[in-house]
Design a protein around this motif. Sequence first.
Motif: not given
Length: 421
Positions: A37-41, A43-52, A61-66, A79-83
């Motif tokens: 969940i920390d990884v999820f947060l 990732q959200l922080l990184a997106s929010s900085k870019k106003s994505e 989906q990625r969080l629940a899979t991991d 899957t949250q950080t790599e393909d």
Amino acid sequence: MFNALDRAEHSRKRRVVGQLITERSMRSFEPSMTLQIDVFLHQLLASSKKSEVVNMTVRCQRLATDVVGLLAFGYELNTQTEDTNSIIPAAMKSNAYRIGLYIAWPSISFFDPVFRWLGRKRIPKFYQTLRKMIGRRMSMPKDAAHDLYAVASGDVTASGDRGLQDTDLWSEASFFVVAGGMTVSTLMSAIFFYLSHHPDVYARLATEIRTTFNSGRDIASGPRLSSCRYLRAVIDETMRAAPPTTATPWREDDVYSATPPRSEGPLVVDGHVIPPGTSVGVNLYSLLHNEALFPGPFEFHPERWLTIDEEEDGAYGKEVQATMRRAFAPFALGDRGCAGKAMAYLEASLTIAKTLWYFDFEAAPGKAGKVGGGTPGRTDGRERVDEYQLYDIFTADHDGPNVVLKPRAQFTNELGMKSDA
Ligand code: HEM
């Protein structure tokens, strides 16, 4: 376990596998879940900085899979950080689609070889990844992770049951990824949808979370999380409005049980004797939107789950509430009902509470913000713009909501990252 027709065999497997997803077991697994969940947060922080604009279906989906990859295989899918392992959620989705199709229309399974041929590029890659996960796990000591291998493999388990042999063990582990990954990801995506469409619900829940805890790090299972009654009401109302299992849980007389105990006498439903071999079932969406059981079934109203003492306006009387509680069955009921309820509530509670602690969010502006809802003018039941749209693939397929997040600047340092906001 899911497809074990024999009662005794099913209950043995359920006892063995079920040990991994009890509330007690979840307490041991919680630190691993929290790290994901920390990884999820982050990732959200990184997106929010870019106003994505963030599509929460993809992120959940990625969080629940991991999370479920760690629980089932003791394996970091990342899957949250790599393909690299993105084949897993994709393959699970097409698998669920196939299962859903055969459940709804058994005779079409005749064409299974054709469907497998269509997936010929993806299937070998999926099995390759599966073999890699299994090989890695088996090369580690049994108690190296809190997972299915540690709890249910071979020997005799704590409850005195013979554990699962290798083939069974890994097929149960793969089933976990669908049963425990796709469902929880649907639940979390739907909660984000309803929160971003109902500012009043969002405000009440945010206040509850932000006044119950002193820091995001404090958000963990225990009395304080359990005291968040509105959080639980939002989760339950979301599962009522958008039940994550879209397939009908069919049941039939247990004449297929090779061994006792079998039910005594015929299967009787509502006074009708059901002949052996006939499947009966109520679709959960229909049940949970039955107006006779749930007043205002298409309104999103978490308050319906609060007791009269908790809810000053007392919108529903005791009798109505008792009826709703009896009919509330998003996890199905009985000895074939969901074994993973404790995990579903824990993962959804932690994820939603922590997101609301660190961020404010709202639906993305314009067309993007409408993704996930119904389309006005349609006449097939998909016209309600405020209803999260699910598509039946045994579990559920969906898209959105698209949201924009704003970090609550004073708290993001706790995450170990500085916010520029
Ligand atoms: C919101 C989340 C979830 C929902 C709504 C849900 C719903 C359901 C439903 C309706 C069934 C019964 C299906 C049928 O009888 O046809 C079921 C079975 C099952 N679920 Fe869940 N589930 C969720 C999460 C989980 C999780 C997190 C796990 C574990 C990792 C899990 C493991 C299982 C298992 C093992 C079964 C088969 C039980 C048996 O056959 O005895 N589920 N679930």
